[in-house]
Scaffold this active site. Structure first.
Site, mmCIF file in Angstrom:
data_model
loop_
_atom_site.group_PDB
_atom_site.id
_atom_site.type_symbol
_atom_site.label_atom_id
_atom_site.label_comp_id
_atom_site.label_asym_id
_atom_site.label_seq_id
_atom_site.Cartn_x
_atom_site.Cartn_y
_atom_site.Cartn_z
ATOM 1 N N ASP A 44 0.831 -1.205 0.000
ATOM 2 C CA ASP A 44 0.000 0.000 0.000
ATOM 3 C C ASP A 44 0.870 1.261 0.000
ATOM 4 O OD1 ASP A 44 -2.911 1.060 0.702
ATOM 5 O OD2 ASP A 44 -1.462 2.225 1.874
ATOM 6 N N TYR A 49 2.728 9.912 -0.163
ATOM 7 C CA TYR A 49 3.837 9.365 0.633
ATOM 8 C C TYR A 49 5.185 9.681 -0.021
ATOM 9 C CZ TYR A 49 0.197 6.275 2.687
ATOM 10 O OH TYR A 49 -0.929 5.763 3.283
ATOM 11 N N LYS A 74 -2.904 6.039 -4.065
ATOM 12 C CA LYS A 74 -4.032 6.929 -3.744
ATOM 13 C C LYS A 74 -3.879 8.301 -4.390
ATOM 14 C CE LYS A 74 -3.913 4.675 0.767
ATOM 15 N NZ LYS A 74 -2.484 4.524 1.039
ATOM 16 N N HIS A 107 -7.709 9.540 -1.525
ATOM 17 C CA HIS A 107 -7.025 9.476 -0.229
ATOM 18 C C HIS A 107 -7.848 10.071 0.927
ATOM 19 C CE1 HIS A 107 -2.635 9.270 1.379
ATOM 20 N NE2 HIS A 107 -3.485 9.009 2.342
#
Ligand code: A2P
Length: 272
Positions: A44, A49, A74, A107
């Site tokens: 994931d 990120y 996401k 997200h």
């Protein structure tokens, strides 16, 4: 690896590897490689990120075929909207070095542009760039709203979930169960901050397991997919070594009602 069934009947790995806070670079590549070697088959990540390139590198280096591993990424809040979501997905695929993602999620419900973003995700599924589509941090209210946008219902909702927030997130878990939306649990270890909770320690000792393993088992018993994070090879392996024990009902109830609240990120219930 145990699996759960999505609404379509397709089987999805019951545990995934979380990569939030893993900085892009060799540590992230190594951690994902450790995860794949330890048996994780769902990784994931998220555009936000900043580590998609490393995640893609590790997945592309793996010996087994692309179809054996699930990759989730996401859509970040800045890219909500129709055209911007389509472009953001292309940019994620480019960074990942992949032709498609297995799961693409919005997200955060962040703002009203989430409505057009959902239409874009429906399109991404049609074109095959995303095999499955869903959302993250959506409450029942946000999920109800999507019904007015498209008849396509999200397949996944990824939320913060562990015993120390269960009572506050229970409405989401119950809504998702009723609508056959698979819940994925991020921060299943409460960000590692409450592993010394006395009740948890007691329960773990009684099964000869670690507190982290009990929390992961708790998520599985609720039929949610935990996404534990770790950059430590031993802990990466420990967190997936959870298929040789079951929690008794009584211990599940104790964990469900543990009298402590701990939230790692914003409460999505406050987002209009
Ligand atoms: P580390 O990377 O040093 O292992 P969550 O998955 O709830 O977000 O929690 C992640 C945090 O928990 C990280 O700080 C991680 O640190 C720590 N952690 C992960 N697995 C374990 C474990 N089995 N035992 C103790 N701490 C863990």
């Amino acid at each position: 690896m145990q699996t759960f069934k999505l609404r379509s009947g397709e089987e999805i790995p019951a545990i995934g590897f979380g990569t939030w806070k893993l900085a892009d670079g060799s540590e992230a590549v190594r951690s994902v490689q450790h995860a794949l070697e330890s048996g994780y088959r769902l990784i994931d990540t998220a555009a936000h990120y900043g580590n998609e390139a490393s995640i893609g590198k590790a997945v592309n280096k793996a010996e087994f075929g692309r179809s054996e591993v699930w990759v989730t990424t996401k859509l970040w809040s800045d890219d909500l909207g129709y055209d911007s979501a389509l472009e953001a997905c292309d940019a994620s695929l480019e960074r990942l070095g992949l032709d498609y993602v297995d799961v693409y999620l919005i997200h955060w419900p962040a703002n009203q542009r989430r409505r057009d973003a959902w239409k874009a995700l429906v399109e991404l599924k049609k074109t095959g760039k995303a095999r499955h589509i869903g959302v993250s941090n959506f409450t029942p209210q946000h999920l109800e709203e999507l019904k007015t946008v498209s008849e396509v219902v999200p397949e996944v909702n990824q939320i913060e979930l562990h015993p120390f927030i269960y009572q506050e997130q229970k409405d989401i878990v119950e809504y998702c169960r009723e609508h056959q939306i698979m819940v994925q649990s991020y921060s299943p270890l409460g960000s590692g901050e409450l592993l010394d909770n006395k009740i948890l320690e007691q329960i773990a000792a009684s099964y000869n397991k670690t507190p982290a393993q009990v929390l992961i088992r708790w998520a599985l018993h609720h039929e949610t997919i935990p996404l534990p994070r770790s950059s430590n090879p031993q802990r990466i392996a420990e967190n997936i070594d959870v298929f040789d024990f079951q929690l008794y009902e009584e211990d599940m109830r104790r964990l469900d009602t543990v009298n402590k609240t701990h939230r790692t990120v914003t409460d999505p219930h406050v987002i209009p």
